[in-house]
Design an enzyme around this catalytic site. Structure first.
Site, short mmCIF file in Angstrom:
data_model
loop_
_atom_site.label_atom_id
_atom_site.label_comp_id
_atom_site.label_asym_id
_atom_site.label_seq_id
_atom_site.Cartn_x
_atom_site.Cartn_y
_atom_site.Cartn_z
N ARG A 11 -0.08 -9.98 12.83
CA ARG A 11 -0.56 -8.75 12.17
C ARG A 11 -1.60 -9.10 11.12
NH1 ARG A 11 4.74 -5.91 10.08
NH2 ARG A 11 3.31 -4.35 9.28
N ARG B 107 -9.13 1.79 9.36
CA ARG B 107 -8.74 0.43 9.66
C ARG B 107 -9.88 -0.42 10.18
NH1 ARG B 107 -2.94 -0.48 10.57
NH2 ARG B 107 -1.95 1.53 10.29
N LYS C 95 0.83 -1.22 0.00
CA LYS C 95 0.00 0.00 0.00
C LYS C 95 0.85 1.26 0.00
CE LYS C 95 -2.21 -0.92 3.83
NZ LYS C 95 -1.72 -2.28 4.16
N ARG D 168 12.29 -8.43 5.04
CA ARG D 168 12.63 -7.01 5.08
C ARG D 168 13.76 -6.74 6.06
NH1 ARG D 168 7.41 -3.12 4.97
NH2 ARG D 168 7.41 -3.46 7.20
N ARG E 1 13.16 -5.64 11.88
CA ARG E 1 12.31 -5.06 12.93
C ARG E 1 11.50 -6.17 13.57
NH1 ARG E 1 9.38 -0.13 9.93
NH2 ARG E 1 8.12 -1.91 9.37
#
Ligand SMILES: [Zn+2]
Length: 212
Positions: free
Chosen positions: A167, A84, A9, A123, A156
């Site tokens: 998530r 959200r 996104k 990532r 992270r």
């Protein structure tokens, strides 16, 4: 822009923003800006956060609406990562309606759960300059080392596989119902997000241009 975490996104919203000359508005950025500048809404939000409480939706909505009334949003804006929840979507629609405005299109970036885990778990971020890398899709020249500044790359905690799965679960529970909501409002456009960035962007531009 709607889609699971890791669906792309942010990247797609940024490219679309450059192409259309419309501001990209992320609720996270607005939040940080209000806190940093100590605006009345920022101070209000801070009171909740200091108590360890969730910031109520109406405070967040007011921050977004304040941002949307600035001159650079005269031709529209791209919302990234907001709303959200169904309650937020409903409040946002009502607040926009009060201003004679509305949501024109809601592109849904569809990516498989496996792809989300692979994208996020791969990532890496530079400790020094926050540049982003991916161990498969955009690796640094030297493993573990930032191309731009030589800083150390790390994962992270948000991007660890177990956290990513959690998530996703939160996304399915809280945010996925918005797919049905925007479909019912006739503004949803499904876009296959499991493709190269440029192909997704091309479809996205067609989708938003069809709106007028
Ligand atoms: Zn760096």
């Amino acid at each position: 822009m709607l889609g699971a975490p890791g669906a792309g996104k942010g990247t797609q919203a940024r490219l679309l923003s450059e192409m259309l000359g419309l501001p990209q508005i992320s609720s996270g950025d607005i939040f940080r800006e209000n806190l940093k500048n100590g605006t009345p809404l920022g101070l209000l939000a801070q009171q909740y956060m200091d108590r360890g409480a969730l910031v109520p939706d109406d405070v967040t909505i007011n921050m977004v609406m304040e941002r949307l009334t600035r001159p650079d949003c005269g031709r529209g804006a791209i919302l990234d990562g907001f709303p959200r929840t169904l309650a937020q979507a409903d409040s946002l629609d009502r607040a926009l309606l009060d201003q004679g405005s509305r949501i024109g299109r809601v592109p849904l970036l569809e990516v498989s759960d496996e792809a989300v885990v692979e994208r996020l778990a791969g990532r890496r971020v530079c400790r020094n300059c926050q540049a982003m890398y991916h161990v498969v899709f955009s690796p640094p020249a030297v493993e573990g080392c930032c191309d731009k500044c030589g800083g150390e790359l790390y994962q992270r905690s948000d991007d660890e596989p177990d956290t990513v799965r959690n998530r996703l679960f939160v996304y399915y529970k809280q945010t996925a119902p918005l797919v049905g909501y925007y479909f019912a409002h006739g503004v949803l456009v499904r876009i296959d997000g499991d493709r190269p960035v440029e192909e997704v962007q091309a479809d996205l531009q067609v989708a938003v241009r069809a709106e007028a």
